[in-house]
Motif scaffolding. Structure first.
Motif: not given
Length: 411
Positions: A136-140, A142-146, A150-152, A197-200
């Motif tokens: 979830t963190a990697a995809r988020a 990538a969505e905002v361009g940070r 491909a790296a995500a 963190d999505i779980k938190r």
């Protein structure tokens, strides 16, 4: 009656991040028996976030169903609770947050998506990263361009390839460096360490929902589910008549101290067995249950004891092996046979001194039970426990630890 709220939380939300909510009692990650152990009442609310399952028996579906059937609101979020909420959504368990929604819609399918390795102390410090958190963190990011997509994907692939016990930050960074996605991994882990963190987040949302649900805004389940463990727990906590003595404790006292209890237990077994088998006597009852009577009678459950010398071999086998369906409980309530022809009031009066309100110093050990029942060998002690209606010797000894050895045992 005051409604109570309980939250089973471990590594998904650090102790320092858990808000102090009025009326909410925090518990460590849930395991089998924890809901029964709370003696839950109608109107209570429970949030399950984290649960144990690898080295201990997990919190089973039937335990949750029994609580739901008893009018308890059960919420699941973030981790183990999210998984259970998806499985039991149609039976009244409420899923909270994005992880629960992911399991509900099929985006998440494995318990390995939320599993982490953590310490075995009260703090439950996580040593590894959950795959759902990493993904979830990697995809988020990538969505905002940070980081680029491909790296995500590379970060997620590394996490997916590792067992949950191996997904420590150091290992993730080492694998990411080899795959040329080190910067993306560092950024992803930094997000998680910063609390994103999505779980938190889901655990916190679950706590907010728990507080709202305690006010009665969520419908209670109307489905009735029964289980052996649920019946045992109800028996353990339900008082008899107007006393503070529970039916199970009164029965235990009679099982241990009443010299004629094997006869009482035999009468109970015959009544219960005859309800599901035709014909008089133990032989037809055993045969109808699929027993080979001669073979069983020659086995370990047919031996004589002081209390059963006048019984037939078949009777000894039947009485010592009797269980109520589905096969765990011997008793689910206090039957009339256990009272030995006395009124409940008379038995309560007789038993009052035998059952102190708290464990006493002098307790009935296995050796003490052997002397009390006249068992001269370990085999006789086991058989004596079984013919008194205990499920096994361990149960008899556990009961004995709560009863006073110094009291009169002649009645």
């Amino acid at each position: 009656m005051t409604r109570r709220c309980f939250a089973f939380i471990g590594p998904s939300l650090a102790a320092g991040d858990r808000p102090e909510l009025p009326g909410v009692a925090y518990r460590p990650p849930a395991r089998h028996g924890d809901l029964f152990g709370l003696d839950l009442r109608r109107g209570d609310s429970v949030l399950i976030v984290d649960g144990l399952y690898q080295h201990v028996a997990p919190l089973r579906h039937k335990e949750i169903l029994a609580a739901l059937a008893g009018g308890v609101r059960i919420y699941g979020a973030a981790s183990y609770g999210a998984l259970r909420s998806a499985e039991l959504a149609d039976h009244g368990m409420v899923g909270v947050g994005r992880v629960a929604a992911g399991y509900r819609c099929g985006e998440l399918t494995s318990d390995a998506d939320v599993a982490v390795l953590h310490s075995d102390d009260e703090a439950c410090r996580p040593f590894t990263i959950a795959l759902v958190s990493l993904r979830t963190a990697a995809r988020a990011l990538a969505e905002v361009g940070r980081i680029d997509h491909a790296a995500a994907d590379g970060v997620i692939a590394i996490g997916s390839a590792l067992h949950y016990t191996e997904r420590a930050p150091q290992a993730l960074r080492a694998w990411a460096a080899d795959a040329n996605v080190g910067e993306a991994m560092d950024a992803t882990l930094a997000e998680l360490m910063a609390g994103r963190d999505i779980k938190r987040q889901d655990a916190l949302e679950g706590l907010r929902r728990l507080g709202r649900g305690a006010g009665g805004t969520d419908a209670l389940s109307a489905t009735r589910w029964d289980s052996s463990f649920g019946a045992e727990t109800a028996f353990e906590h339900a008082p008899v008549a107007a006393s503070r003595v529970t039916g199970r404790r009164l029965l235990a006292c009679l099982q241990v101290f009443a010299s004629d209890y094997p006869e009482r237990h035999r009468a109970y077994v015959y009544r219960m067995a005859r309800a599901s088998a035709s014909g008089p006597g133990a032989g037809p009852v055993l045969a109808s249950a699929g027993f080979d009577v001669p073979a069983v009678a020659a086995g370990r459950y047919a031996g004589r004891t002081r209390a059963t010398e006048h019984w037939s071999r078949e009777e000894r086998v039947l009485v010592r092996t009797f269980r109520l369906p589905p096969g765990r409980c011997v008793y689910k309530n206090l039957p009339p046979e256990a009272l030995g022809g006395r009124s409940l009031a008379e038995v309560l009066k007789y038993s009052a001194d035998l059952m102190p309100p708290y464990p006493v110093e002098r307790r009935l050990t296995g050796a003490a039970l052997a002397r009390l029942w006249g068992a001269t060998t370990d085999e006789e002690l086991l058989l004596s426990a079984l013919e008194r209606g205990f499920r096994d010797l361990n149960e008899a000894v556990a009961v004995g630890r709560t009863l006073d050895l110094s009291l009169d045992t002649s009645r």
